[in-house]
Design a protein around this motif. Structure first.
Motif, PDB file in Angstrom:
ATOM      1  N   THR A 192       0.913  -1.243   0.164  1.00 48.89           N
ATOM      2  CA  THR A 192      -0.188   0.011  -0.036  1.00 48.89           C
ATOM      3  C   THR A 192       0.932   1.180   0.051  1.00 48.89           C
ATOM      4  O   THR A 192       0.572   2.065  -0.670  1.00 48.89           O
ATOM      5  N   SER A 200      -0.186   6.216  -7.061  1.00 48.58           N
ATOM      6  CA  SER A 200      -1.497   7.012  -7.009  1.00 48.58           C
ATOM      7  C   SER A 200      -1.611   8.010  -7.797  1.00 48.58           C
ATOM      8  O   SER A 200      -0.617   8.790  -8.319  1.00 48.58           O
ATOM      9  N   GLN A 239      -6.706   4.200   2.900  1.00 48.07           N
ATOM     10  CA  GLN A 239      -6.130   3.194   2.099  1.00 48.07           C
ATOM     11  C   GLN A 239      -5.400   2.117   3.017  1.00 48.07           C
ATOM     12  O   GLN A 239      -5.058   1.049   2.766  1.00 48.07           O
TER      13      GLN A 239
END
Length: 277
Positions: A192, A200, A239
């Motif tokens: 992540t 992102s 997230q």
């Protein structure tokens, strides 16, 4: 110990992101990576600098920087909670600003770091010696430093006082969290973390920061002496697994104040993209 500052353009970061992620065998004790709308700022100690592969996509700031570790009554300026720029740090920055000495300020969940250019060390010592007892570390021992030891006859910074410059201040609407986590759980969020940092969606490089922009991309990850610090907005926070991240007991959120419509550079302010919380 010394530090080097690097800048990576957004369009090329994916070409060298593997080099930016330290291996388990790394001797680097100070690693900080900050994403802003324009670029990435990387701060490394001397071991990390040696390990980082040279690249045309990596711009190295020419100066060598030295860390100031400020201690009050035997305690460092670190804290178990995020408190922003401490009074201790401010007491160092203010007199240096009067002598026109530039600093690089890096705040983490645990503490504040003040970096000064190696070439300014004599002025730093001469300026602070009246208010602080100054030591340098030699072989793990703290050795007192006197102004004549570092200055070698050099006087205080004699540059003229610069003309006042007015910069716009932008305060975006997104709110930020200053957090940490147990280093043993870092592998659990590694995927992540890499995705948020490098893959992102973010504003295109070179795009100006519109005064009407409601949110500004800002994400910071630091791994310093085994301690992890994360700064992100609440959207990015969602997230990550909530049970692995921890913040101050009050759970307070922070707002950003971005000075100037573009990075001011090392001549005026020193913080990743001149952004403050």
């Amino acid at each position: 110990i010394f530090f080097k500052l690097h800048c990576v353009r957004k369009r090329t970061v994916k070409l060298i992101n593997r080099d930016l992620i330290a291996s388990k065998k790394s001797l680097c004790k100070f690693f900080s990576l900050t994403e802003t709308p324009e670029n990435y700022t990387v701060v490394l100690d001397e071991e990390g600098f040696k390990e980082l592969q040279p690249s045309e996509h990596l711009q190295v700031e020419g100066s060598t920087w030295l860390p100031l570790n400020v201690v009050s009554n035997g305690n460092t300026s670190s804290s178990s909670q995020a408190v922003g720029v401490t009074k201790i740090a401010k007491s160092v920055i203010a007199p240096l600003a009067e002598q026109h000495v530039s600093v690089f300020m890096l705040s983490t969940y645990q503490t504040d770091f003040i970096l000064v250019r190696e070439k300014d060390l004599s002025v730093v010592v001469e300026t602070l010696v009246e208010e602080f007892n100054i030591f340098r570390e030699e072989g793990g021992e703290s050795v007192p430093v006197h102004s004549q030891d570092a200055c070698n006859g050099l006087q205080r910074n004699g540059r003229e006082v610069p003309h006042a410059t007015v910069h716009p201040v932008l305060i975006p609407e997104n709110q930020f969290c200053v957090m940490s986590l147990d280093p043993d759980t870092l592998p659990a969020i590694a995927t992540t973390l890499i995705d948020v940092l490098f893959y992102s969606n973010s504003p295109k490089e070179g795009a100006s920061v519109d005064q009407d922009m409601k949110c500004i991309k800002f994400f910071s990850f630091s791994l310093i002496d085994g301690y992890v610090s994360l700064v992100m907005d609440t959207e990015a926070q969602r997230q990550f697994p909530a049970d692995l991240l921890f913040t101050s007991s009050s759970g307070e959120l922070w707002r950003m104040a971005r000075i100037g419509g573009q990075p001011l550079g090392f001549g005026e302010l020193h913080s990743p993209s001149d952004t403050f919380f």
